[in-house]
Design an enzyme around this catalytic site. Structure first.
Site, short mmCIF file in Angstrom:
data_model
loop_
_atom_site.label_atom_id
_atom_site.label_comp_id
_atom_site.label_asym_id
_atom_site.label_seq_id
_atom_site.Cartn_x
_atom_site.Cartn_y
_atom_site.Cartn_z
N THR A 175 0.86 -1.31 -0.15
CA THR A 175 0.31 -0.08 -0.09
C THR A 175 1.35 0.84 -0.18
O THR A 175 1.68 1.21 1.00
CB THR A 175 -1.08 0.15 0.78
OG1 THR A 175 0.34 0.26 2.42
CG2 THR A 175 -1.98 -1.36 1.01
N HIS A 176 0.22 2.22 -0.56
CA HIS A 176 1.04 3.50 -0.98
C HIS A 176 2.42 3.11 -1.41
O HIS A 176 3.59 3.80 -1.51
CB HIS A 176 1.81 4.41 0.36
CG HIS A 176 0.28 4.41 1.33
ND1 HIS A 176 -0.53 5.57 0.96
CD2 HIS A 176 -0.16 3.33 2.34
CE1 HIS A 176 -1.14 5.40 1.99
NE2 HIS A 176 -1.24 4.56 3.12
N SER A 303 17.51 -0.38 -26.02
CA SER A 303 18.40 0.94 -26.70
C SER A 303 18.77 1.47 -27.64
O SER A 303 20.29 0.90 -28.00
CB SER A 303 18.89 1.43 -24.84
OG SER A 303 19.47 2.20 -25.38
N LYS A 309 20.38 -2.82 -21.90
CA LYS A 309 19.03 -2.00 -21.42
C LYS A 309 17.43 -3.63 -22.54
O LYS A 309 18.71 -4.10 -23.35
CB LYS A 309 18.42 -0.81 -22.18
CG LYS A 309 19.30 0.22 -20.97
CD LYS A 309 18.66 -0.10 -20.35
CE LYS A 309 17.17 0.77 -19.21
NZ LYS A 309 17.14 2.39 -19.70
N ASN A 311 14.05 -2.60 -22.45
CA ASN A 311 12.36 -2.23 -21.73
C ASN A 311 11.71 -2.61 -21.65
O ASN A 311 11.50 -3.13 -22.70
CB ASN A 311 13.51 -0.47 -22.35
CG ASN A 311 14.20 0.13 -22.19
OD1 ASN A 311 14.85 -0.05 -21.18
ND2 ASN A 311 14.58 0.82 -23.45
N GLU A 316 4.80 -0.02 -20.99
CA GLU A 316 5.18 1.00 -21.20
C GLU A 316 3.44 1.40 -22.25
O GLU A 316 2.66 2.71 -21.86
CB GLU A 316 5.82 2.01 -21.28
CG GLU A 316 6.58 1.87 -19.91
CD GLU A 316 8.42 2.32 -20.52
OE1 GLU A 316 9.11 2.89 -20.47
OE2 GLU A 316 8.93 1.21 -21.74
N TYR A 343 -30.38 14.61 -35.12
CA TYR A 343 -29.36 14.32 -36.02
C TYR A 343 -28.93 15.81 -36.20
O TYR A 343 -29.39 16.45 -36.87
CB TYR A 343 -29.96 13.73 -36.77
CG TYR A 343 -27.89 13.45 -37.47
CD1 TYR A 343 -27.45 12.36 -37.68
CD2 TYR A 343 -28.17 14.48 -39.03
CE1 TYR A 343 -26.51 12.57 -37.91
CE2 TYR A 343 -26.49 13.96 -39.35
CZ TYR A 343 -25.50 13.10 -39.31
OH TYR A 343 -24.42 12.67 -39.54
N GLN A 348 -21.00 12.43 -36.92
CA GLN A 348 -20.37 11.78 -37.68
C GLN A 348 -18.65 11.99 -37.11
O GLN A 348 -18.03 11.16 -37.55
CB GLN A 348 -20.25 12.74 -39.27
CG GLN A 348 -18.98 12.16 -40.13
CD GLN A 348 -18.88 12.90 -41.79
OE1 GLN A 348 -20.16 13.20 -42.21
NE2 GLN A 348 -17.44 13.84 -41.74
N1 ARG Z 1 -21.49 10.28 -42.58
C1 ARG Z 1 -22.71 10.84 -41.42
C2 ARG Z 1 -22.48 10.31 -40.22
O1 ARG Z 1 -22.10 9.77 -40.53
C3 ARG Z 1 -24.35 9.91 -42.06
C4 ARG Z 1 -25.24 11.03 -41.76
C5 ARG Z 1 -25.11 11.49 -42.75
N2 ARG Z 1 -26.53 12.25 -42.69
C6 ARG Z 1 -26.87 13.60 -43.16
N3 ARG Z 1 -27.96 13.47 -42.29
N4 ARG Z 1 -25.79 14.41 -43.57
O2 ARG Z 1 -22.66 11.13 -39.89
#
Ligand code: ARG
Length: 488
Positions: A175-176, A303, A309, A311, A316, A343, A348
């Site tokens: 711990t710690h 290295s 070395k 590594n 990492e 939407y 996108q």
């Molecule tokens: N390439 C668009 C996206 O990834 C697809 C949907 C596009 N719809 C639109 N109304 N332009 O979101």
């Protein structure tokens, strides 16, 4: 369908194939094409092409449904299905002409289909790219979760097997980052098995919620056509355990929702954090100061300057990559926070974050499993570190407690004993009977029995504690469960 609906839907003209130079999304509304800059800025084909398989699957299901409701005739359906299969084969063979001016994966496939098969112009009936992309991403994510879960199971098994190969090895628990109490090495590894088990649970949970079909929700308000959403959902495997189709229940939510992406990114971020912590333990253990493990050549690098070395770069990098996976979650939450219904094109931006999280954690999980499968434990170095008698100071206090000394008092007595040993320059378990008695007369020579690692571990019997028996049972339970899960 009422009489009224029928007239309406029959009045709809399917979109025409049109001019291939004019992206179908612009159609008749625009007199001019987008600026070259706009095209380059808004295209997503450079990354969403990865969704082609899901896009084609979705299109096939949609086409079959359109046939069922009479929008396509049998010949048209057959042409579309064949065209889509041919396109899939071309993409797989690296022969498909992706066109950035067609913006995204949906337009690219649909435009090419329509070029090959005139009935392709009917495929987008009752569908929008908004529900199409929501569908593609859910399908893609479901598969990635299954793949990742499998890799995670293998990683858990690698941990359990490594523990099983060294079931009696004892190390100091910390711990710690200060030596605290002895534990079985396997117990330490099984702690990670538990952490990854919670990750698997979170992934399963995320999958459950992603497993709803959004197709049929259209741009945001469904369709005037009598779409059979349930048939599509069933065909695409969006079903519950009883085989009942699972549909998104609100069209506006369905096209604006990316919670399933956030949930996956969150599960991935925590998984990445667990991998990072395990990496840190391995890096420490592989140092000369600890010397507990040797990471095999296959997972080490040298290295360019220092010839001696070895590594632990893989560990990492796994630790380092947690940064981007955490970043992806933050990016997703930030992306969504100010969006109005429904939407918006901002969405996108979800893809690269999602892809990157999925790719990164999958690679990390696989590399970690491989590294552990080949890691070697130096039991001698472990024994040396674990034989530090101060690790058993608490056991000595417990011994006093068993003789009726209140714990707070016992804690103080043992604290003074440790200080005394330090000032005499002697290890705790080598103090003479007189030296013990001088600190407190209740410290009789029998107390020395406490300084046996075997005793210390045998007595830690409560559920969850690292007694030999508990750890053996846990190893057995995990190994048989994981092997079974991997066989399925
Ligand atoms: N390439 C668009 C996206 O990834 C697809 C949907 C596009 N719809 C639109 N109304 N332009 O979101």
């Amino acid at each position: 369908m009422s009489e009224d609906d029928r007239t309406q839907s029959e009045g709809i003209q399917p979109p025409q194939g049109g001019d291939p130079a004019r992206p179908p999304a612009r159609s008749g509304r625009f007199a001019a094409g987008p600026a070259a800059e706009t095209q380059a800025f808004s295209e997503s084909i450079s990354f969403d092409w990865r969704l082609w398989e899901q896009d084609i699957r979705g299109s096939k299901a949609h086409a079959r449904m359109l046939r069922k409701i009479g929008v396509l005739d049998a010949g048209e359906l057959e042409g579309i299905l064949r065209g889509l299969d041919e396109i899939a084969a071309d993409i797989r063979a690296g022969k498909f002409p992706w066109r950035p001016e067609l913006e995204d994966v949906h337009m690219n496939i649909e435009a090419e289909l329509t070029r090959r098969v005139p009935a392709g112009a009917k495929l987008h009936t009752g569908r929008s790219r908004n529900d199409q992309i929501a569908l593609d991403m859910r399908l893609w994510l479901r598969d990635r979760i299954d793949e990742l879960t499998l890799a995670l199971r293998r990683l858990q098994l690698a941990l359990a097997e490594l523990g099983g190969r060294h079931r009696r090895a004892v190390i100091p628990g910390y711990t710690h980052l200060q030596r605290a109490q002895p534990v079985l090495f396997a117990h330490h590894l099984l702690a990670y098995v538990e952490m990854f088990e919670r990750d698997a649970g979170r992934l399963a949970d995320a999958r459950e919620r992603a497993n709803e079909c959004p197709l049929g929700c259209g741009a945001l308000a469904g369709s005037t056509l009598p779409l059979d959403r349930e048939a599509v959902a069933r065909e695409l495997g969006f079903v519950d355990r009883a085989g009942k189709p699972r549909l998104t229940r609100n069209s506006m939510d369905a096209v604006g929702d990316r919670d399933f992406v956030v949930e996956f990114c969150a599960a991935a971020a925590l998984l990445a954090v667990h991998l990072s912590r395990l990496s840190e333990d391995l890096i420490l253990w592989a140092s000369a100061e600890f010397g507990f493990i040797r990471i095999s050549d296959a997972y080490s690098t040298g290295s360019s300057l220092m010839p001696q070395k070895r590594n632990p770069d893989v560990a990492e990098l796994i630790r380092g990559k947690s940064g981007r996976v955490i970043g992806n979650l933050t990016a997703m939450l930030t992306l969504l926070k100010g969006l109005p219904m429904t939407y918006n094109r901002d969405l996108q931006e979800d893809k690269e974050r999602l892809f990157d999280s999925a790719d990164t954690v999958l690679a990390c999980v696989r590399l970690m499993a491989g590294m552990l499968e080949q890691a070697e434990l130096n039991e001698k170095a472990c024994r040396r570190a674990a034989s530090d008698p101060t690790l058993l100071a608490t056991d000595l206090a417990d011994w006093l407690v068993s003789r009726g000394v209140p714990f707070r008092e016992a804690h103080d007595v043992v604290g003074r004993l440790v200080a005394c040993a330090e000032s005499l320059g002697k290890p705790l378990h080598r103090l003479s009977a007189e030296e013990l008695a001088q600190v407190d007369p209740r410290l009789t020579v029998e107390a020395r029995a406490v300084f046996s690692l075997r005793r210390a571990l045998e007595r830690r019997r409560a559920p969850g504690a690292p007694s030999f028996r508990n750890v053996s049972l846990e190893l057995r339970r995990w190994r048989s469960r994981l092997r079974k899960l991997l066989e399925e």
